[in-house]
Every structure is written in structure tokens, then in C-alpha cells.
Design an enzyme around this catalytic site. Structure first.
Site, PDB file in Angstrom:
ATOM      1  N   LYS A  14       0.835  -1.212   0.000  1.00  0.00           N
ATOM      2  CA  LYS A  14       0.000   0.000   0.000  1.00  0.00           C
ATOM      3  C   LYS A  14       0.869   1.260   0.000  1.00  0.00           C
ATOM      4  O   LYS A  14       0.659   2.174  -0.793  1.00  0.00           O
ATOM      5  CB  LYS A  14      -0.944   0.018   1.224  1.00  0.00           C
ATOM      6  CG  LYS A  14      -1.884  -1.187   1.312  1.00  0.00           C
ATOM      7  CD  LYS A  14      -2.838  -1.092   2.479  1.00  0.00           C
ATOM      8  CE  LYS A  14      -2.177  -1.177   3.850  1.00  0.00           C
ATOM      9  NZ  LYS A  14      -1.486  -2.458   4.122  1.00  0.00           N
ATOM     10  N   ARG A  89     -10.501   0.334   8.061  1.00  0.00           N
ATOM     11  CA  ARG A  89     -10.110  -1.048   8.375  1.00  0.00           C
ATOM     12  C   ARG A  89     -11.177  -1.797   9.124  1.00  0.00           C
ATOM     13  O   ARG A  89     -10.971  -2.952   9.502  1.00  0.00           O
ATOM     14  CB  ARG A  89      -8.859  -1.068   9.248  1.00  0.00           C
ATOM     15  CG  ARG A  89      -7.642  -0.739   8.469  1.00  0.00           C
ATOM     16  CD  ARG A  89      -6.427  -1.018   9.301  1.00  0.00           C
ATOM     17  NE  ARG A  89      -5.398  -0.146   8.837  1.00  0.00           N
ATOM     18  CZ  ARG A  89      -4.152  -0.501   8.639  1.00  0.00           C
ATOM     19  NH1 ARG A  89      -3.764  -1.718   8.893  1.00  0.00           N
ATOM     20  NH2 ARG A  89      -3.283   0.353   8.195  1.00  0.00           N
ATOM     21  N   ARG A 128      11.717  -5.590   5.155  1.00  0.00           N
ATOM     22  CA  ARG A 128      11.503  -4.136   5.045  1.00  0.00           C
ATOM     23  C   ARG A 128      12.435  -3.400   6.010  1.00  0.00           C
ATOM     24  O   ARG A 128      12.644  -3.827   7.145  1.00  0.00           O
ATOM     25  CB  ARG A 128      10.058  -3.781   5.380  1.00  0.00           C
ATOM     26  CG  ARG A 128       9.856  -2.261   5.485  1.00  0.00           C
ATOM     27  CD  ARG A 128       8.424  -1.831   5.439  1.00  0.00           C
ATOM     28  NE  ARG A 128       7.614  -2.408   6.481  1.00  0.00           N
ATOM     29  CZ  ARG A 128       6.293  -2.307   6.523  1.00  0.00           C
ATOM     30  NH1 ARG A 128       5.650  -1.661   5.559  1.00  0.00           N
ATOM     31  NH2 ARG A 128       5.608  -2.864   7.491  1.00  0.00           N
ATOM     32  N   ARG A 163      10.789  -1.532  11.342  1.00  0.00           N
ATOM     33  CA  ARG A 163       9.676  -0.825  11.974  1.00  0.00           C
ATOM     34  C   ARG A 163       9.311  -1.525  13.285  1.00  0.00           C
ATOM     35  O   ARG A 163       9.400  -2.753  13.356  1.00  0.00           O
ATOM     36  CB  ARG A 163       8.473  -0.837  11.008  1.00  0.00           C
ATOM     37  CG  ARG A 163       7.713   0.466  10.993  1.00  0.00           C
ATOM     38  CD  ARG A 163       6.745   0.528   9.841  1.00  0.00           C
ATOM     39  NE  ARG A 163       5.500  -0.181  10.121  1.00  0.00           N
ATOM     40  CZ  ARG A 163       4.468  -0.222   9.302  1.00  0.00           C
ATOM     41  NH1 ARG A 163       4.533   0.410   8.127  1.00  0.00           N
ATOM     42  NH2 ARG A 163       3.379  -0.886   9.605  1.00  0.00           N
ATOM     43  N   ARG A 174      -1.342  -8.443  13.523  1.00  0.00           N
ATOM     44  CA  ARG A 174      -1.817  -7.547  12.452  1.00  0.00           C
ATOM     45  C   ARG A 174      -2.581  -8.327  11.390  1.00  0.00           C
ATOM     46  O   ARG A 174      -3.608  -7.888  10.878  1.00  0.00           O
ATOM     47  CB  ARG A 174      -0.630  -6.826  11.803  1.00  0.00           C
ATOM     48  CG  ARG A 174      -0.097  -5.690  12.653  1.00  0.00           C
ATOM     49  CD  ARG A 174       1.325  -5.342  12.307  1.00  0.00           C
ATOM     50  NE  ARG A 174       1.517  -4.791  10.985  1.00  0.00           N
ATOM     51  CZ  ARG A 174       2.712  -4.728  10.369  1.00  0.00           C
ATOM     52  NH1 ARG A 174       3.783  -5.196  10.970  1.00  0.00           N
ATOM     53  NH2 ARG A 174       2.804  -4.214   9.185  1.00  0.00           N
TER      54      ARG A 174
HETATM   55  P1  AP5 Z   1       4.691  -1.585   1.921  1.00  0.00           P
HETATM   56  O1  AP5 Z   1       4.398  -0.797   0.715  1.00  0.00           O
HETATM   57  O2  AP5 Z   1       5.372  -0.906   3.054  1.00  0.00           O
HETATM   58  O3  AP5 Z   1       3.380  -2.363   2.405  1.00  0.00           O
HETATM   59  P2  AP5 Z   1       2.106  -1.834   3.183  1.00  0.00           P
HETATM   60  O4  AP5 Z   1       0.922  -2.505   2.566  1.00  0.00           O
HETATM   61  O5  AP5 Z   1       2.106  -0.358   3.259  1.00  0.00           O
HETATM   62  O6  AP5 Z   1       2.373  -2.504   4.590  1.00  0.00           O
HETATM   63  P3  AP5 Z   1       2.238  -1.910   6.043  1.00  0.00           P
HETATM   64  O7  AP5 Z   1       3.019  -2.811   6.928  1.00  0.00           O
HETATM   65  O8  AP5 Z   1       2.527  -0.459   6.090  1.00  0.00           O
HETATM   66  O9  AP5 Z   1       0.706  -2.132   6.279  1.00  0.00           O
HETATM   67  P4  AP5 Z   1      -0.049  -2.110   7.585  1.00  0.00           P
HETATM   68  O10 AP5 Z   1      -1.432  -1.977   7.102  1.00  0.00           O
HETATM   69  O11 AP5 Z   1       0.223  -3.244   8.492  1.00  0.00           O
HETATM   70  O12 AP5 Z   1       0.567  -0.823   8.362  1.00  0.00           O
HETATM   71  P5  AP5 Z   1       0.086   0.664   8.568  1.00  0.00           P
HETATM   72  O13 AP5 Z   1       1.271   1.502   8.680  1.00  0.00           O
HETATM   73  O14 AP5 Z   1      -0.962   1.041   7.604  1.00  0.00           O
HETATM   74  O15 AP5 Z   1       5.563  -2.848   1.464  1.00  0.00           O
HETATM   75  C1  AP5 Z   1       6.100  -3.757   2.396  1.00  0.00           C
HETATM   76  C2  AP5 Z   1       7.517  -4.162   1.961  1.00  0.00           C
HETATM   77  O16 AP5 Z   1       7.427  -4.874   0.737  1.00  0.00           O
HETATM   78  C3  AP5 Z   1       8.437  -2.952   1.679  1.00  0.00           C
HETATM   79  O17 AP5 Z   1       9.743  -3.298   2.080  1.00  0.00           O
HETATM   80  C4  AP5 Z   1       8.363  -2.774   0.145  1.00  0.00           C
HETATM   81  O18 AP5 Z   1       9.555  -2.229  -0.384  1.00  0.00           O
HETATM   82  C5  AP5 Z   1       8.144  -4.202  -0.324  1.00  0.00           C
HETATM   83  N1  AP5 Z   1       7.292  -4.297  -1.513  1.00  0.00           N
HETATM   84  C6  AP5 Z   1       6.193  -3.555  -1.786  1.00  0.00           C
HETATM   85  N2  AP5 Z   1       5.640  -3.920  -2.949  1.00  0.00           N
HETATM   86  C7  AP5 Z   1       6.409  -4.915  -3.431  1.00  0.00           C
HETATM   87  C8  AP5 Z   1       6.349  -5.730  -4.621  1.00  0.00           C
HETATM   88  N3  AP5 Z   1       5.372  -5.556  -5.527  1.00  0.00           N
HETATM   89  N4  AP5 Z   1       7.307  -6.686  -4.794  1.00  0.00           N
HETATM   90  C9  AP5 Z   1       8.293  -6.871  -3.859  1.00  0.00           C
HETATM   91  N5  AP5 Z   1       8.410  -6.131  -2.730  1.00  0.00           N
HETATM   92  C10 AP5 Z   1       7.470  -5.168  -2.509  1.00  0.00           C
HETATM   93  O19 AP5 Z   1      -0.605   0.566  10.001  1.00  0.00           O
HETATM   94  C11 AP5 Z   1       0.187   0.289  11.131  1.00  0.00           C
HETATM   95  C12 AP5 Z   1      -0.663   0.218  12.380  1.00  0.00           C
HETATM   96  O20 AP5 Z   1      -1.315   1.486  12.580  1.00  0.00           O
HETATM   97  C13 AP5 Z   1      -1.805  -0.789  12.372  1.00  0.00           C
HETATM   98  O21 AP5 Z   1      -1.363  -2.087  12.710  1.00  0.00           O
HETATM   99  C14 AP5 Z   1      -2.708  -0.192  13.446  1.00  0.00           C
HETATM  100  O22 AP5 Z   1      -2.195  -0.417  14.735  1.00  0.00           O
HETATM  101  C15 AP5 Z   1      -2.601   1.290  13.158  1.00  0.00           C
HETATM  102  N6  AP5 Z   1      -3.602   1.735  12.172  1.00  0.00           N
HETATM  103  C16 AP5 Z   1      -3.363   2.242  10.942  1.00  0.00           C
HETATM  104  N7  AP5 Z   1      -4.506   2.508  10.307  1.00  0.00           N
HETATM  105  C17 AP5 Z   1      -5.504   2.161  11.157  1.00  0.00           C
HETATM  106  C18 AP5 Z   1      -6.917   2.166  11.065  1.00  0.00           C
HETATM  107  N8  AP5 Z   1      -7.541   2.595   9.942  1.00  0.00           N
HETATM  108  N9  AP5 Z   1      -7.626   1.728  12.122  1.00  0.00           N
HETATM  109  C19 AP5 Z   1      -7.022   1.306  13.247  1.00  0.00           C
HETATM  110  N10 AP5 Z   1      -5.682   1.244  13.400  1.00  0.00           N
HETATM  111  C20 AP5 Z   1      -4.936   1.668  12.367  1.00  0.00           C
HETATM  112 MG    MG Z   2       2.168   1.070   4.788  1.00  0.00          MG
END
Ligand code: AP5
Ligand code: MG
Length: 222
Positions: A14, A89, A128, A163, A174
Site C-alpha cells: 500500500k 479497516r 523491510r 519498523r 496484524r
Molecule cells: P509496503 O508498501 O510498506 O506495504 P504496506 O501494505 O504499506 O504494509 P504496512 O506494513 O505499512 O501495512 P499495515 O497496514 O500493516 O501498516 P500501517 O502503517 O498502515 O511494502 C512492504 C515491503 O514490501 C516494503 O519493504 C516494500 O519495499 C516491499 N514491496 C512492496 N511492494 C512490493 C512488490 N510488488 N514486490 C516486492 N516487494 C514489494 O498501520 C500500522 C498500524 O497502525 C496498524 O497495525 C494499526 O495499529 C494502526 N492503524 C493504521 N490505520 C488504522 C486504522 N484505519 N484503524 C485502526 N488502526 C490503524
Molecule cells: Mg504502509
């Protein structure tokens, strides 16, 4: 007008795709995860509380999350489009978003769901690395998007870190949260007629090409 939600499990890509989308289309990137991490780094009360949930892999409570999105989406820079990454979410968040976008006349135009299998997600999260400099925040991958100099951010030179919530224990929670609370939103947005699915297992540029095709469908002469 592009009013987009980018969905997908943790590690689906994402953040990576959001960076490319906002660069191409010039719309603001609204990542609730990034907003909570910034708040935590600044030491605000909301940030400290959110960090407890995040580090454990749990979702931050709906009322807190909805409030920050409401404030952000109402800002003038979202009038010509926006990209939501990681929100909504839960069904409660999705309903709140529907009400809000109607109130501010900024209705959703696209919901893109990135699909990736669990083994790939685990590998991506484990490899990552992120830049801890809050004014940078660049993200890398030791396998698919390595920094030019081992362990250093290409953009600001800081030492890269894992992270806080990218531990195996937190990742497991998660993923469970995703399956239990977020996965049902796929059907929710299918019913709304907004859902588009994209194969997130392809290379980063190929995934992006598929997203562009969703956002700019080829003209049909018939
Ligand atoms: P990356 O692009 O970083 O993936 P991502 O989908 O953004 O993964 P996240 O870990 O950020 O998602 P998440 O939903 O768990 O975390 P968030 O920060 O939103 O890619 C991952 C890795 O793969 C990278 O190294 C990248 O380079 C690599 N990659 C990407 N695409 C690739 C490809 N095509 N091929 C190969 N490699 C690739 O949320 C964190 C926390 O915040 C949650 O757990 C929760 O506690 C809180 N939170 C956030 N939003 C909410 C909400 N709406 N409600 C409640 N709590 C929330
Ligand atoms: Mg992300």
C-alpha cells in the site's frame, strides 16, 4: 476526480504504491499508519496511546482513527482528490467514511484492493527497512528495493531500522486483525460497485501499471 482507497493486508504494498500514485496524480496521501507514527514520534498523547496498539499489532480504536481522518479529509487540499492508505479497516470506519464523504461532497471514486499471499507478506515485512528520520520516512526492502549503501537511507543518510511493529509476533496479530476486521470490507465495497482487485505479487512497477489501468481505463470504442 480521484478519491481513492488503497486496501490490502500488511505488507501488500500500500505504502509503496501510494508513493507512486501521489507522484503521478498530485493528490494527497493520507496514511493513518504514518499519521499515528508521526504522532508517536512527536510524543503527543494520541501518539503515545496509538503506539501501544500499533506495537502490539492491534487496531487503534475506531473513534480515534475516524477523528483524525475526518480532520485530514476536510482540509482544502483534498478537494481535488485524495488517496487513503490503510483506512478504513473496520465496518464502523467504512460507514463513518461514507457519511463524511457525503457531508463534504468528496465521494469515493475507486477502491483498489492489493492481493498478496501470506508467505509473500511475511517475507516482505521481514526484509523491510525504514528511515527513522521523521522528515524523511523512506521505506526500503532488502530484496526488492535495496538502498544504494547497505543500511543507509538513500535520501538523508540515516541508519535504516526495522519498523517497531515488524516483529513476527506483532505481524501475526496484524494479520489476524486484517482477516477478522478488514477483509469483510472487500465485500462491502464490491456491493457499493467500487471495488477493483489488483495482483500485488507482481514487481512494483507492474503492480503500479495495473493500478494506472484501473484509474485510467482504456477507452472503449464500442
Ligand atoms: P509496503 O508498501 O510498506 O506495504 P504496506 O501494505 O504499506 O504494509 P504496512 O506494513 O505499512 O501495512 P499495515 O497496514 O500493516 O501498516 P500501517 O502503517 O498502515 O511494502 C512492504 C515491503 O514490501 C516494503 O519493504 C516494500 O519495499 C516491499 N514491496 C512492496 N511492494 C512490493 C512488490 N510488488 N514486490 C516486492 N516487494 C514489494 O498501520 C500500522 C498500524 O497502525 C496498524 O497495525 C494499526 O495499529 C494502526 N492503524 C493504521 N490505520 C488504522 C486504522 N484505519 N484503524 C485502526 N488502526 C490503524
Ligand atoms: Mg504502509
Amino acid at each position: 476526480m480521484l478519491n481513492i482507497i488503497l486496501m490490502g493486508p500488511p505488507g501488500a504494498g500500500k505504502g509503496t504504491q501510494s508513493e507512486l500514485i501521489v507522484k503521478k496524480y498530485g493528490i494527497p496521501h493520507i496514511s493513518t499508519g504514518d499519521m499515528f507514527r508521526e504522532a508517536a514520534a512527536s510524543g503527543t498523547e494520541v501518539g503515545k496511546k496509538a503506539a501501544e496498539y500499533m506495537n502490539a499489532g492491534k487496531l487503534v480504536p475506531d473513534e480515534v482513527t475516524i477523528a483524525i481522518v475526518k480532520e485530514r479529509l476536510s482540509k482544502p487540499d483534498c478537494a481535488n482528490g485524495y488517496l487513503l492508505d490503510g483506512f478504513p479497516r473496520t465496518l464502523v470506519q467504512a460507514d463513518a467514511l461514507k457519511t463524511l464523504t457525503n457531508e463534504i461532497s468528496r465521494p469515493l471514486t475507486h477502491v483498489i484492493n492489493l492481493i498478496a499471499d501470506e508467505d509473500e507478506l511475511i517475507n516482505r515485512i521481514a526484509s523491510r527497512r525504514v528511515c527513522p528520520n521523521t522528515s524523511c520516512g523512506a521505506s526500503y526492502n532488502l530484496v526488492s528495493k535495496a538502498p544504494k549503501v547497505d543500511g543507509k537511507c538513500d535520501l538523508c543518510g540515516h541508519d535504516l531500522i526495522l519498523r517497531d511493529d515488524d516483529t513476527p509476533e506483532s505481524f501475526k496479530v496484524r494479520l489476524e486483525a486484517y482477516k477478522g476486521k478488514t477483509y469483510p470490507l472487500i465485500e462491502y465495497y464490491r456491493q457499493e460497485g467500487l471495488l477493483k482487485e489488483v495482483d500485488g505479487l507482481k514487481a512494483i512497477d507492474e503492480v503500479f501499471a495495473s493500478i494506472v489501468e484501473v484509474l485510467e481505463p482504456p477507452y472503449d470504442c464500442n
